[in-house]
Design a protein around this motif. Sequence first.
Motif, short mmCIF file in Angstrom:
data_model
loop_
_atom_site.label_atom_id
_atom_site.label_comp_id
_atom_site.label_asym_id
_atom_site.label_seq_id
_atom_site.Cartn_x
_atom_site.Cartn_y
_atom_site.Cartn_z
N THR A 122 0.84 -1.19 0.00
CA THR A 122 0.00 0.00 0.00
C THR A 122 0.88 1.25 0.00
OG1 THR A 122 -0.01 0.00 2.39
CG2 THR A 122 -1.85 -1.13 1.32
N ARG A 123 0.27 2.37 -0.25
CA ARG A 123 1.04 3.62 -0.21
C ARG A 123 1.62 3.84 1.18
NH1 ARG A 123 -1.04 9.48 -2.33
NH2 ARG A 123 0.66 10.71 -1.45
N LEU A 124 0.83 3.51 2.22
CA LEU A 124 1.33 3.69 3.60
C LEU A 124 2.57 2.83 3.83
CD1 LEU A 124 0.98 4.75 6.53
CD2 LEU A 124 -0.40 2.71 6.97
N ILE A 125 2.50 1.57 3.40
CA ILE A 125 3.65 0.66 3.60
C ILE A 125 4.86 1.18 2.83
CG2 ILE A 125 4.50 -1.66 2.99
CD1 ILE A 125 2.83 -1.77 5.50
N ARG A 126 4.64 1.67 1.62
CA ARG A 126 5.77 2.18 0.81
C ARG A 126 6.37 3.44 1.46
NH1 ARG A 126 1.93 1.72 -3.31
NH2 ARG A 126 2.16 3.91 -3.91
N ASP A 127 5.50 4.37 1.89
CA ASP A 127 5.99 5.60 2.52
C ASP A 127 6.75 5.29 3.81
OD1 ASP A 127 4.85 7.05 0.52
OD2 ASP A 127 3.16 7.82 1.70
N ALA A 128 6.19 4.34 4.59
CA ALA A 128 6.83 3.99 5.86
C ALA A 128 8.19 3.36 5.62
CB ALA A 128 5.92 3.05 6.65
N ALA A 129 8.26 2.46 4.64
CA ALA A 129 9.54 1.80 4.33
C ALA A 129 10.56 2.84 3.89
CB ALA A 129 9.34 0.74 3.26
N GLU A 130 10.10 3.81 3.11
CA GLU A 130 11.01 4.86 2.65
C GLU A 130 11.55 5.68 3.83
OE1 GLU A 130 10.44 8.45 -0.39
OE2 GLU A 130 9.76 6.49 -1.11
N ALA A 131 10.70 5.85 4.86
CA ALA A 131 11.13 6.61 6.05
C ALA A 131 11.97 5.75 7.00
CB ALA A 131 9.90 7.15 6.78
N GLY A 132 12.21 4.50 6.62
CA GLY A 132 13.06 3.63 7.44
C GLY A 132 12.31 2.82 8.48
N CYS A 133 10.96 2.84 8.45
CA CYS A 133 10.18 2.10 9.46
C CYS A 133 10.15 0.61 9.09
CB CYS A 133 8.72 2.57 9.48
SG CYS A 133 8.52 4.33 9.70
N PRO A 134 10.26 -0.28 10.10
CA PRO A 134 9.96 -1.69 9.84
C PRO A 134 8.46 -1.80 9.52
CG PRO A 134 11.03 -1.36 11.98
CD PRO A 134 10.63 -0.01 11.49
N THR A 135 8.10 -2.61 8.52
CA THR A 135 6.69 -2.66 8.08
C THR A 135 6.15 -4.08 8.06
OG1 THR A 135 7.32 -2.82 5.76
CG2 THR A 135 6.94 -0.60 6.62
N ILE A 136 4.81 -4.16 8.20
CA ILE A 136 4.10 -5.45 8.14
C ILE A 136 2.89 -5.25 7.24
CG2 ILE A 136 2.76 -7.12 9.49
CD1 ILE A 136 4.32 -6.09 11.95
N ASP A 137 2.79 -6.06 6.17
CA ASP A 137 1.62 -5.92 5.28
C ASP A 137 0.47 -6.82 5.76
OD1 ASP A 137 1.92 -8.54 4.27
OD2 ASP A 137 3.27 -7.86 2.69
N GLY A 138 -0.67 -6.74 5.08
CA GLY A 138 -1.87 -7.47 5.52
C GLY A 138 -1.89 -8.94 5.14
N LEU A 139 -0.91 -9.39 4.33
CA LEU A 139 -0.92 -10.79 3.89
C LEU A 139 -0.70 -11.75 5.06
CD1 LEU A 139 1.17 -10.71 0.59
CD2 LEU A 139 -1.28 -11.12 0.82
N GLY A 140 0.24 -11.37 5.96
CA GLY A 140 0.55 -12.23 7.10
C GLY A 140 -0.68 -12.45 7.97
N MET A 141 -1.44 -11.37 8.20
CA MET A 141 -2.65 -11.46 9.02
C MET A 141 -3.66 -12.42 8.38
SD MET A 141 -5.14 -8.25 9.90
CE MET A 141 -6.77 -8.44 10.60
N LEU A 142 -3.80 -12.31 7.06
CA LEU A 142 -4.77 -13.16 6.36
C LEU A 142 -4.34 -14.63 6.43
CD1 LEU A 142 -7.38 -13.05 4.72
CD2 LEU A 142 -6.00 -12.86 2.65
N VAL A 143 -3.06 -14.88 6.23
CA VAL A 143 -2.57 -16.26 6.31
C VAL A 143 -2.73 -16.77 7.74
CG1 VAL A 143 -0.52 -17.74 6.15
CG2 VAL A 143 -0.95 -16.02 4.39
N ASN A 144 -2.32 -15.95 8.73
CA ASN A 144 -2.36 -16.42 10.12
C ASN A 144 -3.77 -16.71 10.60
OD1 ASN A 144 0.39 -16.11 10.27
ND2 ASN A 144 0.31 -14.11 11.26
N GLN A 145 -4.74 -15.84 10.22
CA GLN A 145 -6.12 -16.12 10.68
C GLN A 145 -6.63 -17.40 10.03
OE1 GLN A 145 -9.22 -15.83 9.03
NE2 GLN A 145 -8.39 -15.13 7.08
N ALA A 146 -6.17 -17.68 8.81
CA ALA A 146 -6.59 -18.92 8.14
C ALA A 146 -5.93 -20.14 8.81
CB ALA A 146 -6.22 -18.86 6.66
#
Length: 282
Positions: A231-255
């Motif tokens: 997402t734009r938020l994830i891209r902007d955060a990564a550019e600012a040097g933040c460690p990021t987590i996308d929504g795929l892990g949540m979807l896999v984990n809940q499954a």
Amino acid sequence: MSSNALQQIVCCMGQPVAGNPTQFMMERAFAAAKLDWRYLTLEVPPEKLADAVRGMRAMGFQGGNFTIPHKVAVLPLLDGLSPAAELMGAVNCVHRDGDRLLGANTDGQGFLESLRTLIDPVDKRIVILGAGGAARAIAVEVALTKPAELSIVNRSPGRGQELANLLSERTQVAVHYVPWEGDYAIPETADVLINATSIGLGDANARVPIDPRTLRSTLVVADVIFNPPRTRLIRDAAEAGCPTIDGLGMLVNQAVIGFKIWTGVAPDPDVMREALEEYLEI
Ligand code: NDP
């Protein structure tokens, strides 16, 4: 796979259901675990939900996922709830125990497992953007881990304040509602920012209204949006040097959690993640 045992069925009920990444993941995982189970995606309108749940009972379904718009409406049709689902007031996963249908909510637990790959929320300062179904599920599970502080930032004051009040009354955590007006400035003290709104769903350039200058490299940024995952938020955060987590892990984990609840068997999460990426053509 056994040839003489009755095939077991779980289902997903929602509306409208236009293809379902969870079905693709589950069926791959059933096959990998050599379980003769099927996951059906069923479009059920709100006025037919009670009939559909009676049908689940009559046909011996082992359980199912409930998505928008049924996560709250299904509660009175069940025979029991997990403590977290009761607190959230929403169920996304139902399983059979004898003749009883029991409700749980795996969204928040799935998110927490993803978050813990980068940071443990215990004693941390957490900001959640949103107060809808996903935000409620995440806020309850995060609150139960005893963070130092939890801020709920939401556009509609009613929903935001109600969630903050509920968590303040039912958990020991300091929870604040923050009205969302203009670009939100992330407090310097925050350790984790979670976008649990629907902004970004199906639009890689959709902008979450935050002040980008307040993204700091010590802040973990997580997004519930899984399509598209960058997402734009994830891209902007990564550019600012933040460690990021996308929504795929949540979807896999809940499954993964749902699979275990229904079958009693731990699935291979890598098989599920690969199936999801194939389905989403990532
Ligand atoms: P809801 O409709 O219940 O809630 C949506 C939230 O987003 C509300 O807080 C709403 O604020 C906020 N919102 C929407 N548009 C804006 C905007 N333009 N500006 C500010 N706030 C906005 O949806 P859910 O909580 O059920 O789902 C949210 C997202 O989470 C969905 O995109 C879904 O795909 C994703 N999700 C991902 C999962 C995963 O496994 N990765 C699991 C479950 C959900 P307001 O109250 O003011 O309307």
